[in-house]
Write a protein that holds these residues in place. Sequence first.
Motif: not given
Length: 258
Positions: A66-90
Amino acid sequence: MTAHPWLRRFRPRPAARFRLVCLPHAGGGANAYRSWVSALPHTVDLVCVQYPGREDRFGEEPVDDMATVVDAVSRELAPLLDRPYVVFGHSMGSAVAYELARALRDGGQPEPERLIASGRRAPADAPPGRVHLADDDALVEELLRLGGTDREVLAEPALREVVLSYVRNDYRLIERYRPFPGPPLTCPVSVFLGEDDPEVDARLARRWSDTTTAGVDVRVFPGDHFYLAPRRKQVVSALVNRIDPSLAHGSGAWPSTP
């Protein structure tokens, strides 16, 4: 290899007011949400997480931590967080979404406007599992119990071997996961589920209140663990209403869709 292997944007909307980040279930990939693009208003930019080992990342080694997945996704996602966002997971994606939201916050990014968890108990309530240790036949039985996987795929030996390899990996990830230390979220949390889901019911869903200092609401849809596909229109409508109620009431340009 794409510069952003963990993220897929099937129809980028750079002028959108909101971003919607979606995380798939165990055994799932970004394509699980591809059909949502046409159902969302143009003011919402859909960003889907793609786990390795499946779909267009089939040739890559799956990740079972889990930690590896979260770290990788958070690093790639950070530049896209220039506006409000919502997170959905199933299902498994709900747990990943929760830890992702906290990791982004702990890394100096804003929290999401809302976390939407679907088809899963609250992180601290999920019992440890041993499905990932079972033989292939038992793993197949688990997939059939939950639904969402075609029997024809599991009946074809070559396809079955491929599918079970990354499904087992994902079960290993989620069954060994325990909530990371740290404070809860401060954003609202919504929980979606099917009324016949064998994994979670409305009472258990309310236990997501432990993950946030804000409010929690629960929405039950007709269907089982994979209610999302047959109820796509209702799910997306409920989701958009929680992103911004004005979008769901017609003040946003929402194209008609089948």
